[in-house]
Design a protein around this motif. Sequence first.
Motif, PDB file in Angstrom:
ATOM      1  N   ARG A  94       3.304  -2.586 -14.267  1.00  0.00           N
ATOM      2  CA  ARG A  94       2.348  -3.280 -14.714  1.00  0.00           C
ATOM      3  C   ARG A  94       1.680  -3.937 -13.341  1.00  0.00           C
ATOM      4  O   ARG A  94       2.554  -4.144 -12.521  1.00  0.00           O
ATOM      5  CB  ARG A  94       2.649  -4.482 -15.569  1.00  0.00           C
ATOM      6  CG  ARG A  94       3.247  -4.366 -16.881  1.00  0.00           C
ATOM      7  CD  ARG A  94       4.012  -5.301 -17.726  1.00  0.00           C
ATOM      8  NE  ARG A  94       4.985  -5.708 -17.122  1.00  0.00           N
ATOM      9  CZ  ARG A  94       5.347  -7.328 -16.902  1.00  0.00           C
ATOM     10  NH1 ARG A  94       4.701  -7.893 -17.324  1.00  0.00           N
ATOM     11  NH2 ARG A  94       6.536  -7.285 -16.380  1.00  0.00           N
ATOM     12  N   PRO A  95       0.454  -4.183 -13.224  1.00  0.00           N
ATOM     13  CA  PRO A  95      -0.012  -4.813 -12.076  1.00  0.00           C
ATOM     14  C   PRO A  95       0.606  -6.215 -11.800  1.00  0.00           C
ATOM     15  O   PRO A  95       0.986  -6.879 -12.856  1.00  0.00           O
ATOM     16  CB  PRO A  95      -1.484  -4.726 -12.334  1.00  0.00           C
ATOM     17  CG  PRO A  95      -1.846  -3.958 -13.585  1.00  0.00           C
ATOM     18  CD  PRO A  95      -0.755  -3.987 -14.220  1.00  0.00           C
ATOM     19  N   ALA A  96       0.900  -6.606 -10.685  1.00  0.00           N
ATOM     20  CA  ALA A  96       1.185  -7.979 -10.529  1.00  0.00           C
ATOM     21  C   ALA A  96       0.216  -8.938 -10.808  1.00  0.00           C
ATOM     22  O   ALA A  96      -1.101  -8.493 -10.610  1.00  0.00           O
ATOM     23  CB  ALA A  96       1.697  -7.911  -9.035  1.00  0.00           C
TER      24      ALA A  96
ATOM     25  N   ARG B   8      -1.356   4.287 -10.329  1.00  0.00           N
ATOM     26  CA  ARG B   8      -2.166   3.424  -9.196  1.00  0.00           C
ATOM     27  C   ARG B   8      -1.354   2.735  -8.415  1.00  0.00           C
ATOM     28  O   ARG B   8      -0.145   2.618  -8.729  1.00  0.00           O
ATOM     29  CB  ARG B   8      -3.010   2.407 -10.037  1.00  0.00           C
ATOM     30  CG  ARG B   8      -3.423   1.394  -9.287  1.00  0.00           C
ATOM     31  CD  ARG B   8      -4.252   0.240 -10.358  1.00  0.00           C
ATOM     32  NE  ARG B   8      -4.783  -0.830  -9.743  1.00  0.00           N
ATOM     33  CZ  ARG B   8      -4.069  -1.876  -9.882  1.00  0.00           C
ATOM     34  NH1 ARG B   8      -3.677  -2.523 -10.738  1.00  0.00           N
ATOM     35  NH2 ARG B   8      -5.047  -3.080  -8.966  1.00  0.00           N
ATOM     36  N   ALA B   9      -1.743   2.647  -7.256  1.00  0.00           N
ATOM     37  CA  ALA B   9      -0.777   1.716  -6.185  1.00  0.00           C
ATOM     38  C   ALA B   9      -1.094   0.330  -6.110  1.00  0.00           C
ATOM     39  O   ALA B   9      -2.035  -0.024  -5.960  1.00  0.00           O
ATOM     40  CB  ALA B   9      -1.310   2.264  -4.768  1.00  0.00           C
ATOM     41  N   HIS B  10       0.168  -0.378  -6.413  1.00  0.00           N
ATOM     42  CA  HIS B  10       0.303  -1.675  -6.357  1.00  0.00           C
ATOM     43  C   HIS B  10       1.530  -2.267  -6.476  1.00  0.00           C
ATOM     44  O   HIS B  10       2.432  -1.427  -6.613  1.00  0.00           O
ATOM     45  CB  HIS B  10      -0.546  -2.267  -7.794  1.00  0.00           C
ATOM     46  CG  HIS B  10       0.287  -1.822  -9.099  1.00  0.00           C
ATOM     47  ND1 HIS B  10       1.162  -2.008  -9.442  1.00  0.00           N
ATOM     48  CD2 HIS B  10      -0.369  -0.778 -10.096  1.00  0.00           C
ATOM     49  CE1 HIS B  10       1.732  -1.549 -10.502  1.00  0.00           C
ATOM     50  NE2 HIS B  10       0.848  -0.659 -10.876  1.00  0.00           N
ATOM     51  N   LEU B  11       1.592  -3.474  -6.094  1.00  0.00           N
ATOM     52  CA  LEU B  11       2.827  -3.998  -5.712  1.00  0.00           C
ATOM     53  C   LEU B  11       3.664  -4.734  -6.785  1.00  0.00           C
ATOM     54  O   LEU B  11       4.335  -5.454  -6.663  1.00  0.00           O
ATOM     55  CB  LEU B  11       2.471  -5.094  -4.453  1.00  0.00           C
ATOM     56  CG  LEU B  11       2.391  -4.457  -3.067  1.00  0.00           C
ATOM     57  CD1 LEU B  11       2.036  -5.334  -2.128  1.00  0.00           C
ATOM     58  CD2 LEU B  11       3.777  -3.801  -2.788  1.00  0.00           C
ATOM     59  N   ALA B  12       3.111  -4.272  -8.079  1.00  0.00           N
ATOM     60  CA  ALA B  12       3.994  -4.503  -9.178  1.00  0.00           C
ATOM     61  C   ALA B  12       5.795  -4.051  -8.898  1.00  0.00           C
ATOM     62  O   ALA B  12       6.378  -4.349  -9.393  1.00  0.00           O
ATOM     63  CB  ALA B  12       3.442  -3.758 -10.360  1.00  0.00           C
ATOM     64  N   ALA B  13       5.369  -3.042  -7.635  1.00  0.00           N
ATOM     65  CA  ALA B  13       6.760  -2.383  -7.479  1.00  0.00           C
ATOM     66  C   ALA B  13       7.857  -3.432  -6.824  1.00  0.00           C
ATOM     67  O   ALA B  13       8.929  -3.470  -6.988  1.00  0.00           O
ATOM     68  CB  ALA B  13       6.450  -1.662  -6.145  1.00  0.00           C
ATOM     69  N   LEU B  14       7.178  -4.701  -6.641  1.00  0.00           N
ATOM     70  CA  LEU B  14       8.303  -5.858  -6.276  1.00  0.00           C
ATOM     71  C   LEU B  14       8.555  -6.795  -7.394  1.00  0.00           C
ATOM     72  O   LEU B  14       9.127  -7.813  -7.196  1.00  0.00           O
ATOM     73  CB  LEU B  14       7.838  -6.410  -4.997  1.00  0.00           C
ATOM     74  CG  LEU B  14       7.583  -5.679  -3.696  1.00  0.00           C
ATOM     75  CD1 LEU B  14       6.932  -6.404  -2.560  1.00  0.00           C
ATOM     76  CD2 LEU B  14       8.726  -5.109  -3.338  1.00  0.00           C
ATOM     77  N   HIS B  15       7.850  -6.493  -8.382  1.00  0.00           N
ATOM     78  CA  HIS B  15       7.993  -7.357  -9.697  1.00  0.00           C
ATOM     79  C   HIS B  15       9.547  -7.697  -9.979  1.00  0.00           C
ATOM     80  O   HIS B  15      10.131  -6.671 -10.148  1.00  0.00           O
ATOM     81  CB  HIS B  15       7.291  -6.850 -10.818  1.00  0.00           C
ATOM     82  CG  HIS B  15       7.189  -7.857 -12.054  1.00  0.00           C
ATOM     83  ND1 HIS B  15       6.572  -9.224 -12.005  1.00  0.00           N
ATOM     84  CD2 HIS B  15       7.819  -7.878 -13.352  1.00  0.00           C
ATOM     85  CE1 HIS B  15       6.743  -9.501 -13.232  1.00  0.00           C
ATOM     86  NE2 HIS B  15       7.786  -8.740 -13.865  1.00  0.00           N
ATOM     87  N   GLY B  16       9.890  -8.972 -10.059  1.00  0.00           N
ATOM     88  CA  GLY B  16      11.381  -9.053 -10.385  1.00  0.00           C
ATOM     89  C   GLY B  16      12.220  -9.061  -9.323  1.00  0.00           C
ATOM     90  O   GLY B  16      13.681  -9.365  -9.434  1.00  0.00           O
ATOM     91  N   ALA B  17      11.872  -8.835  -8.096  1.00  0.00           N
ATOM     92  CA  ALA B  17      12.811  -8.621  -7.155  1.00  0.00           C
ATOM     93  C   ALA B  17      12.937 -10.034  -6.518  1.00  0.00           C
ATOM     94  O   ALA B  17      12.079 -10.794  -6.223  1.00  0.00           O
ATOM     95  CB  ALA B  17      12.340  -7.764  -5.843  1.00  0.00           C
ATOM     96  N   ASP B  18      14.114 -10.330  -6.025  1.00  0.00           N
ATOM     97  CA  ASP B  18      14.503 -11.957  -5.259  1.00  0.00           C
ATOM     98  C   ASP B  18      13.279 -11.596  -3.876  1.00  0.00           C
ATOM     99  O   ASP B  18      13.563 -10.971  -2.929  1.00  0.00           O
ATOM    100  CB  ASP B  18      15.850 -11.872  -4.783  1.00  0.00           C
ATOM    101  CG  ASP B  18      16.221 -13.021  -4.372  1.00  0.00           C
ATOM    102  OD1 ASP B  18      15.392 -13.824  -3.606  1.00  0.00           O
ATOM    103  OD2 ASP B  18      17.558 -13.255  -4.387  1.00  0.00           O
ATOM    104  N   PRO B  19      12.654 -12.746  -3.556  1.00  0.00           N
ATOM    105  CA  PRO B  19      11.677 -12.973  -2.379  1.00  0.00           C
ATOM    106  C   PRO B  19      12.672 -12.947  -1.476  1.00  0.00           C
ATOM    107  O   PRO B  19      11.893 -12.867  -0.295  1.00  0.00           O
ATOM    108  CB  PRO B  19      10.833 -13.989  -3.034  1.00  0.00           C
ATOM    109  CG  PRO B  19      11.621 -14.755  -3.802  1.00  0.00           C
ATOM    110  CD  PRO B  19      12.447 -13.641  -4.806  1.00  0.00           C
TER     111      PRO B  19
ATOM    112  N   ALA C 187       2.457  -9.221   1.281  1.00  0.00           N
ATOM    113  CA  ALA C 187       3.417  -9.561   0.280  1.00  0.00           C
ATOM    114  C   ALA C 187       4.795  -9.635   1.098  1.00  0.00           C
ATOM    115  O   ALA C 187       5.810  -9.861   0.420  1.00  0.00           O
ATOM    116  CB  ALA C 187       3.668  -7.989  -0.530  1.00  0.00           C
ATOM    117  N   GLY C 188       4.972  -9.617   2.382  1.00  0.00           N
ATOM    118  CA  GLY C 188       5.929  -9.997   3.218  1.00  0.00           C
ATOM    119  C   GLY C 188       7.087  -9.017   3.287  1.00  0.00           C
ATOM    120  O   GLY C 188       8.130  -9.260   3.475  1.00  0.00           O
ATOM    121  N   VAL C 189       6.718  -7.482   3.003  1.00  0.00           N
ATOM    122  CA  VAL C 189       7.450  -6.428   3.157  1.00  0.00           C
ATOM    123  C   VAL C 189       8.178  -6.378   4.693  1.00  0.00           C
ATOM    124  O   VAL C 189       7.364  -6.599   5.482  1.00  0.00           O
ATOM    125  CB  VAL C 189       6.948  -5.110   2.872  1.00  0.00           C
ATOM    126  CG1 VAL C 189       7.497  -3.802   3.294  1.00  0.00           C
ATOM    127  CG2 VAL C 189       6.534  -5.167   1.498  1.00  0.00           C
TER     128      VAL C 189
END
Length: 405
Positions: free
Chosen positions: A8-10, A298-309, A329-331
Amino acid sequence: MTDTSSTRPAEGEAHAPRRRRPPRLVRYIPMIAPVLLWAVPCGVLLYSGQHWPLPVTPVGTALFVLGLLGMPLAMARGHGRRQQDRAAIVGDALLGTSWVLFTWSVLLGVLLRAALALAGVGEGQDRARIVTWAVLGISAVLLGWGYAEARRVPRVRRLDVRLPRLGAGLDGTRVVLVTDTHYGPLDRARWSARVCETVNALEADLVCHTGDIADGTAERRRAQAAPLATVRATRARVYVTGNHEYYSEAQGWVDLMDELGWEPLRNRHLLLERGGDTLVVAGVDDVTAESSGLPGHRAHLAALHGADPDLPVLLLAHQPKFVDRAAAAGVDLQLSGHTHGGQIWPFHHLVRIDQPALAGLSRHGARTLLYTSRGTGFWGPPFRVFAPSEITLLVLRSPHLPTSR
């Protein structure tokens, strides 16, 4: 290795802006470029004062005309709907040859001719012939060397990458990057197997493929991609799509990589745990995915959804240009390919117009590092000139331990 998925999109993430139509001149480049690639060398080699014997000029002109007409026709048959591999091989070879001839005709036709005139070497006809033989000689050497460079197993490029947020338990984590293998019309199954053997000798914790596996469908290039199943990693083998997957049934490649034992990271992440510390390993679809029309791509940073920041993030994204979003996004570290390092000099000047980095390690923003590989294979013309291919070994280092460990 823990798997955390999201497609899902962030929340609050803006959609990519609608692309504006390119200027009219840019749209005419595909028609203008082939004419220039063949007409300029023809003029420099045959019509700049050489006064060749009668058979030379008409025969040479006929060859250049055949190249001009044959190259686009062969490429259309090879890379268009018909997908004829033999035609693609001919068209790609003609494209690379014309580019090298064009480049050195321009450089030597101006610079060498001027240097000879200033040095008082010969008259007009003698200078013209010196330039001609210099262009032909240098082009022949570069094409022969470039072909050998393109077909060889890439050298391993090793570097230590210090990530400030990396825990001590993850110090020394070995990440191998392969990308842009571009299995295609030239059968490279044996080359593929040797690349995989080289990767296995590096004893990686994590092996990454950042897309552009092949030119053609998964079914068509399966034999060349099959050796990827033999790649070993102590933690995981992960993959993201490149733009060329979206020219040839991207979902088929995602399914095949899954079948070969790789983990497709389609806008999701995994957790790599070692020594009590954790690294987020995320991946996104290529930036061209949304325009492909494939549902869910689609390219989006939902890839980080749920990850500890607070955890460090290693992100796989095919194109370096995604680094702007990654930095926002602080990668900590983005791994990319796509550029081929320019592949055939001086094409890298055009690549720099489109991408923020050409090759190697670069910093973007306060935290984010980007590593751009020159690629493991080659696209189209089977030549690499001043842009060697690579298999990359990145050793992640923690600031909590000395680098010499």
